[in-house]
Write a protein that holds these residues in place. Structure first.
Motif: not given
Ligand SMILES: N[C@@H](CCC(=O)N[C@@H](CS)C(=O)NCC(=O)O)C(=O)O
Length: 228
Positions: A8-12, A70-73
């Motif tokens: 539960t973080t911004p990137n998540g 992996f990597e949110s972008g």
């Protein structure tokens, strides 16, 4: 089916928002980074940088073996292409969404992350570091504010660029930001917050974890990792 490795973080929240928006079938795979689950060997095979989010696509478009990312972008872009939504069509719309996605990944996210670190988590209050990242955050909010002048969303339609920036800007009150100085961002935040898919994503997150990720105990897991 997509497995979303999430906390539960911004990137998540970025890919969770996209999955909810596009109604792509997915399973949430919690990775509690406060207790070190990001170092599990099985997770490192998917995300060698020991960070979430990450995904596994069990039904990739080429019909081959499952695909991990992996990597949110990169995940946002992959899932948006897979869903055929949230990347504007046409060369210009597409390049705009991509450049603002990169701006979030290379600038806004890392700078706000350092802002949070020095303002809230560092064992010493270092005025130079705090001021540097608050000022850089204010500069970046200024850039976004100008971009949103006369526009509902960052690109010309709601896109991956908004989904990347929103979860970070939502936390403006922790970043030394006076949101009333940024009326376009304030309006944009409210519009995204009201989207049913975004509400569902945050409700799911709260249900999974109501505790802040960076507790005192988590600091020794998260900070000063060095080379393993
Ligand atoms: N650039 C990466 C950053 C991901 C990231 O920093 N994730 C953090 C939480 S927001 C994490 O998993 N931290 C675990 C750790 O520091 O060990 C992305 O955008 O996916």
């Amino acid at each position: 089916m997509i497995d979303l490795y999430f906390w539960t973080t911004p990137n998540g929240y970025k890919p969770l928002i996209l999955l909810e928006e596009s109604q792509t079938p997915y399973r949430l795979r919690p990775v509690n980074i406060s207790i070190g689950e990001q170092f599990a060997p099985e997770f490192l095979k998917i995300s060698p940088n020991n960070r979430m989010p990450a995904i596994v696509d069990h039904e990739p478009a080429d019909g081959g073996e499952p695909v991990s990312l992996f990597e949110s972008g990169a995940i946002l872009w992959y899932l948006a292409e897979r869903a055929g939504r949230f990347i504007p069509s046409g060369l210009r719309g597409r390049k705009t969404a991509l450049e603002w996605l990169m701006w979030q990944m290379g600038g806004l996210g890392p700078m706000l992350g350092q802002n949070h670190h020095f303002a809230h988590y560092a064992p010493q209050k270092l005025p130079y570091a705090i001021e540097r990242y608050v000022k850089e955050s204010q500069r970046l909010y200024g850039v976004l504010e100008r971009r949103l002048e006369g526009r509902a969303f960052i690109a010309d339609e709601y896109s991956v660029a908004d989904m990347a920036a929103y979860p970070w800007c939502l936390l403006w009150h922790r970043q030394g930001i006076e949101i009333d100085e940024f009326p376009n961002i304030k309006r944009w935040l409210a519009a995204i917050e009201a989207r049913p898919a975004v509400m569902r994503a945050y409700a799911l997150g709260k249900n999974l974890n109501a505790v802040p990720t960076v507790t005192e105990a988590a600091k020794s897991v998260l900070f000063g990792q060095g080379r393993r």
